[in-house]
Design a protein around this motif. Structure first.
Motif, PDB file in Angstrom:
ATOM      1  N   ILE A 289       0.815  -1.218   0.000  1.00  0.00           N
ATOM      2  CA  ILE A 289       0.000   0.000   0.000  1.00  0.00           C
ATOM      3  C   ILE A 289       0.851   1.272   0.000  1.00  0.00           C
ATOM      4  O   ILE A 289       0.473   2.272  -0.607  1.00  0.00           O
ATOM      5  CB  ILE A 289      -0.965  -0.025   1.209  1.00  0.00           C
ATOM      6  N   HIS A 290       2.010   1.209   0.652  1.00  0.00           N
ATOM      7  CA  HIS A 290       2.810   2.437   0.737  1.00  0.00           C
ATOM      8  C   HIS A 290       3.334   2.875  -0.624  1.00  0.00           C
ATOM      9  O   HIS A 290       3.514   4.065  -0.864  1.00  0.00           O
ATOM     10  CB  HIS A 290       3.947   2.267   1.744  1.00  0.00           C
ATOM     11  N   ASN A 291       3.571   1.914  -1.510  1.00  0.00           N
ATOM     12  CA  ASN A 291       4.037   2.306  -2.845  1.00  0.00           C
ATOM     13  C   ASN A 291       2.966   3.088  -3.604  1.00  0.00           C
ATOM     14  O   ASN A 291       3.244   4.209  -4.050  1.00  0.00           O
ATOM     15  CB  ASN A 291       4.505   1.082  -3.637  1.00  0.00           C
ATOM     16  N   PRO A 292       1.750   2.547  -3.752  1.00  0.00           N
ATOM     17  CA  PRO A 292       0.717   3.371  -4.413  1.00  0.00           C
ATOM     18  C   PRO A 292       0.465   4.682  -3.677  1.00  0.00           C
ATOM     19  O   PRO A 292       0.266   5.720  -4.318  1.00  0.00           O
ATOM     20  CB  PRO A 292      -0.540   2.493  -4.380  1.00  0.00           C
ATOM     21  N   LEU A 293       0.495   4.630  -2.330  1.00  0.00           N
ATOM     22  CA  LEU A 293       0.281   5.881  -1.580  1.00  0.00           C
ATOM     23  C   LEU A 293       1.388   6.878  -1.907  1.00  0.00           C
ATOM     24  O   LEU A 293       1.137   8.076  -2.053  1.00  0.00           O
ATOM     25  CB  LEU A 293       0.263   5.596  -0.076  1.00  0.00           C
ATOM     26  N   ALA A 294       2.613   6.366  -2.022  1.00  0.00           N
ATOM     27  CA  ALA A 294       3.746   7.251  -2.318  1.00  0.00           C
ATOM     28  C   ALA A 294       3.556   7.896  -3.683  1.00  0.00           C
ATOM     29  O   ALA A 294       3.877   9.080  -3.873  1.00  0.00           O
ATOM     30  CB  ALA A 294       5.046   6.458  -2.277  1.00  0.00           C
ATOM     31  N   ILE A 295       2.996   7.127  -4.630  1.00  0.00           N
ATOM     32  CA  ILE A 295       2.785   7.678  -5.974  1.00  0.00           C
ATOM     33  C   ILE A 295       1.700   8.760  -5.949  1.00  0.00           C
ATOM     34  O   ILE A 295       1.898   9.872  -6.456  1.00  0.00           O
ATOM     35  CB  ILE A 295       2.413   6.554  -6.971  1.00  0.00           C
ATOM     36  N   ILE A 296       0.573   8.430  -5.281  1.00  0.00           N
ATOM     37  CA  ILE A 296      -0.529   9.402  -5.192  1.00  0.00           C
ATOM     38  C   ILE A 296      -0.048  10.696  -4.543  1.00  0.00           C
ATOM     39  O   ILE A 296      -0.201  11.797  -5.062  1.00  0.00           O
ATOM     40  CB  ILE A 296      -1.714   8.814  -4.385  1.00  0.00           C
ATOM     41  N   SER A 297       0.557  10.509  -3.345  1.00  0.00           N
ATOM     42  CA  SER A 297       0.991  11.666  -2.576  1.00  0.00           C
ATOM     43  C   SER A 297       2.095  12.418  -3.325  1.00  0.00           C
ATOM     44  O   SER A 297       2.119  13.649  -3.350  1.00  0.00           O
ATOM     45  CB  SER A 297       1.467  11.199  -1.206  1.00  0.00           C
ATOM     46  N   GLY A 298       3.002  11.649  -3.952  1.00  0.00           N
ATOM     47  CA  GLY A 298       4.125  12.255  -4.658  1.00  0.00           C
ATOM     48  C   GLY A 298       3.662  13.131  -5.805  1.00  0.00           C
ATOM     49  O   GLY A 298       4.123  14.272  -5.955  1.00  0.00           O
ATOM     50  N   LYS A 299       2.722  12.603  -6.594  1.00  0.00           N
ATOM     51  CA  LYS A 299       2.258  13.379  -7.740  1.00  0.00           C
ATOM     52  C   LYS A 299       1.558  14.655  -7.288  1.00  0.00           C
ATOM     53  O   LYS A 299       1.713  15.724  -7.896  1.00  0.00           O
ATOM     54  CB  LYS A 299       1.339  12.535  -8.616  1.00  0.00           C
ATOM     55  N   ALA A 300       0.782  14.534  -6.217  1.00  0.00           N
ATOM     56  CA  ALA A 300       0.114  15.726  -5.683  1.00  0.00           C
ATOM     57  C   ALA A 300       1.145  16.735  -5.199  1.00  0.00           C
ATOM     58  O   ALA A 300       1.017  17.938  -5.444  1.00  0.00           O
ATOM     59  CB  ALA A 300      -0.818  15.328  -4.546  1.00  0.00           C
ATOM     60  N   GLN A 301       2.198  16.253  -4.544  1.00  0.00           N
ATOM     61  CA  GLN A 301       3.223  17.167  -4.036  1.00  0.00           C
ATOM     62  C   GLN A 301       3.986  17.840  -5.181  1.00  0.00           C
ATOM     63  O   GLN A 301       4.354  19.020  -5.079  1.00  0.00           O
ATOM     64  CB  GLN A 301       4.191  16.405  -3.122  1.00  0.00           C
ATOM     65  N   VAL A 302       4.226  17.029  -6.245  1.00  0.00           N
ATOM     66  CA  VAL A 302       4.924  17.609  -7.398  1.00  0.00           C
ATOM     67  C   VAL A 302       4.128  18.801  -7.932  1.00  0.00           C
ATOM     68  O   VAL A 302       4.687  19.876  -8.190  1.00  0.00           O
ATOM     69  CB  VAL A 302       5.125  16.546  -8.501  1.00  0.00           C
ATOM     70  N   LEU A 303       2.807  18.610  -8.047  1.00  0.00           N
ATOM     71  CA  LEU A 303       1.957  19.709  -8.533  1.00  0.00           C
ATOM     72  C   LEU A 303       1.978  20.890  -7.572  1.00  0.00           C
ATOM     73  O   LEU A 303       2.078  22.046  -7.985  1.00  0.00           O
ATOM     74  CB  LEU A 303       0.516  19.228  -8.719  1.00  0.00           C
TER      75      LEU A 303
END
Lengths: 518, 125
Positions: A289-303
């Motif tokens: 779960i942490h990998n998909p969460l990292a992707i979701i959160s990461g993309k939001a942070q990038v924006l």
């Protein structure tokens, strides 16, 4: 004439006769004193016989000698008509035996036996010993006429002379005198020691199916009391009845003990298995779960952190912030579960509590809006460093503070205090808030896993805090009043091994504690 | 000075957003999806800092870390982990990792940390 134990307390025909003889003698003496002067001529050397005071003198003398017998006679006559009979005593004891048959509580049986036995037979001491399989000896289950502290000290190892003797002679009643006389002086001495320790004149072994299940030892109030054959016959019957009762009670006691041990080890095993399962599950989930969460959160942070001329719409920015916050919350579940299930296996170091608190406050400001919340730190100037796993200490502060922030809502006060209670050897951390408080009927549930009043919380924070605190041998409690606020008090044991005030380790600590984080 | 960052993660999406984030901040970024590719990139790309995932199929992050540090002791390696198993973190620190960071990542913290490592390299050279 032989005096028996039953006879000197019950209504003895022998004693009655004895007293009657004494009374008759008294009257005969009185008559003789009265008529003697009439038979002797009143002259010469025998003139003193006619002295008028002589009969009174003789009668007084006889009365003085016989008064005890007369008194006893009167007493015995009274006793005879007021229920004191030998059979009465025996019936009382047999009744007792009947009562015992339906009782399975060892202590109750032992108390009933020694007290009734002691009182009915007017004994000085009675002690009932039962085997203690764990210690391989016999201990006093109940005692009559003993000081409790003295009776508790008595323990007979299975190889003591008395127990050897009992195993040799079997279910026979041991009488101190005859038994000692039948032995060599060395053996007699050794046996006398055991008997003295029990203050026993007689010992009744209680055998059930060839197994020694108890020992009834008693001593009489009057030293020269003896029992007759009918008494012994009765004792044997009595022993045959109470033996099985004792046996049953002992079996029940052992069963209870074993059952308790079984339950204990079972619950320990369940707890361990549960923790292992949680750890495996949490580790698996965390990875997946942490990998998909990292992707979701990461993309939001990038924006959110995009550089350049493009400025995000406020509603988009808010949505992205929510995504980042919620992914962190989701990851928190597995992280906390993992932390809980792994136990205190992490590296330990000298932790500066003040530094961890400040780091946590900084992290908190990042997670929650603290604009209108006044947070006060109140720290002991001589706060020692604490030997612990820094992650776990961070977890404690974070959970206490998150909880307080949540309780306070948008506006209020939070006070964090840390004190070193030198004399008690405790480190006290308190966190109070002016929040909504916890209803009294919920106070005992706040530390339960998955207990929460917030719809968007997991309910593991205080549970994990409590688990960590317990792991360090500490305690945590909560006081609260609805509408006024809550106070969490956490105490950690702080011995010289777990606390250091010196600056010597500072260098080392700072080298390590700067690592980690989200 | 060109700041060079190598991102190693078996999840392509993670590499992708980290790449765009750091490229936005004037980094030159290379990616690798497994340990062997990462070791090749270290030779070819000569990065200053490596972000290394611990859990990867085949050669895992810890084995990769050991080989990297054996050949390039000065290389700064930040471990990225989905699961905070204390044993693995300890093991990574023992093998010479310079920090560790847990998923989901805080990019703010990560940026600061990567910059710190670059600064410390600049100081030495």
């Amino acid at each position: 004439m032989k005096k028996t134990a039953f006879s000197h307390v019950r209504t003895p025909k022998t004693l009655l006769k004895k007293s009657l003889v004494a009374l008759v003698l008294f009257f005969l003496g009185a008559l003789a004193a009265y008529f003697l002067p009439l038979l002797v001529p009143a002259s010469g050397a025998s003139a003193w016989v006619h002295h008028p005071l002589l009969p009174i003198f003789v009668m007084t003398l006889i009365f003085v000698v016989a008064h005890k017998a007369i008194e006893r006679l009167i007493k015995k006559l009274l006793e005879k008509y007021f229920f004191h009979k030998k059979t009465y005593a025996q019936m009382t004891l047999m009744d007792l035996a009947g009562d015992l048959a339906v009782n399975l509580d060892l202590q109750e049986i032992a108390n009933l036996v020694v007290n009734t036995f002691g009182e009915v037979l007017h004994l000085k001491t009675v002690a009932l010993l039962v085997p203690d399989p764990l210690q391989n000896n016999f201990e006093v289950a109940s005692a009559y006429g003993w000081r409790i502290s003295a009776s508790k000290k008595i323990r007979l190892a299975v190889d003591t002379p008395l127990l050897k003797m009992i195993h040799q002679t079997g279910p026979h009643i041991l009488m101190r005198g005859p038994v000692l006389q039948s032995l060599s002086w060395q053996e007699a001495n050794a046996l006398a020691c055991d008997l003295d320790a029990l203050q026993a004149g007689w010992v009744i072994p209680l055998f059930v199916k060839g197994e020694l299940e108890g020992i009834l030892a008693f001593g009489a109030l009057v030293p020269d009391t003896v029992f007759d054959q009918s008494d012994f016959h009765f004792f044997r019957e009595f022993a045959a009845v109470i033996g099985p009762c004792l046996h049953n009670a002992l079996v029940v006691k052992r069963l209870r003990q074993l059952n308790f041990e079984l339950q204990d080890s079972q619950s320990q095993w369940v707890q361990k298995t549960k923790l292992n399962a949680i750890e495996k599950l949490a580790a698996g989930i965390a990875h997946e779960i942490h990998n998909p969460l990292a992707i979701i959160s990461g993309k939001a942070q990038v924006l959110l952190m995009q550089k350049g001329p493009k400025q995000l719409e406020p509603n988009v920015q808010e949505a992205l912030n929510t995504i980042v916050k919620q992914t962190r919350r989701a990851a928190d579940i597995t992280r906390k579960l993992l932390l809980y299930s792994q136990g205190s296996r992490g590296p330990q170091e000298w932790v500066s509590l003040e530094k961890v608190l400040d780091e946590t406050l900084a992290l908190l400001a990042y997670q929650a809006s603290l604009d209108k919340i006044e947070i006060t730190r109140n720290l002991d100037p001589e706060l020692p460093r604490y030997h612990a796993n820094i992650q776990e200490i961070r977890e404690i502060f974070l959970n206490l503070l998150l909880n307080a922030v949540e309780a306070v809502g948008s506006e209020g006060k939070i006070v964090v205090e840390m004190k070193y209670l030198r004399e008690e050897g405790l480190l006290e951390i308190t966190c109070s808030d002016t929040g909504k408080g916890i209803p009294a009927d919920h106070l005992d549930k706040v530390f339960n896993p998955f207990y929460t009043t917030r719809h968007e919380a997991v309910g593991l924070g205080l549970f994990v805090t409590q688990q960590i605190t317990h792991r360090y041998g500490g305690s945590i409690r909560v006081e609260s009043q609805v509408g006024i606020g809550s106070l969490f008090t956490l105490q950690l044991p702080c011995s010289p091994e777990t606390a250091r005030s010196g600056e010597a380790e500072k260098r080392v600590v700072e080298g390590v504690s700067g690592r980690g984080g989200q | 000075m060109i700041k060079k960052l190598l991102i190693v993660d078996d999840e392509a999406e993670i590499c992708e957003f980290l790449k765009s984030f750091f490229e936005d901040r004037d980094f030159k970024v290379a990616t690798a999806h497994n340990g062997i590719a990462a070791l090749e990139q270290v030779e070819r790309f000569q990065p200053d800092v490596v972000l290394l995932d611990i859990q990867m199929p085949g050669m895992d992050g810890l084995q990769t870390l050991k080989k990297m540090k054996d050949t390039h002791p000065k290389l700064k390696v930040i471990m990225v982990t989905a699961v905070e198993t204390q044993e693995k973190i300890e093991e990574a620190m023992r093998l010479g990792a310079d920090n560790y960071i847990t998923k989901p990542l805080s990019l703010e913290y990560l940026e600061k940390d990567v910059q710190d490592k670059i600064d410390s390299l600049a100081k030495i050279s």
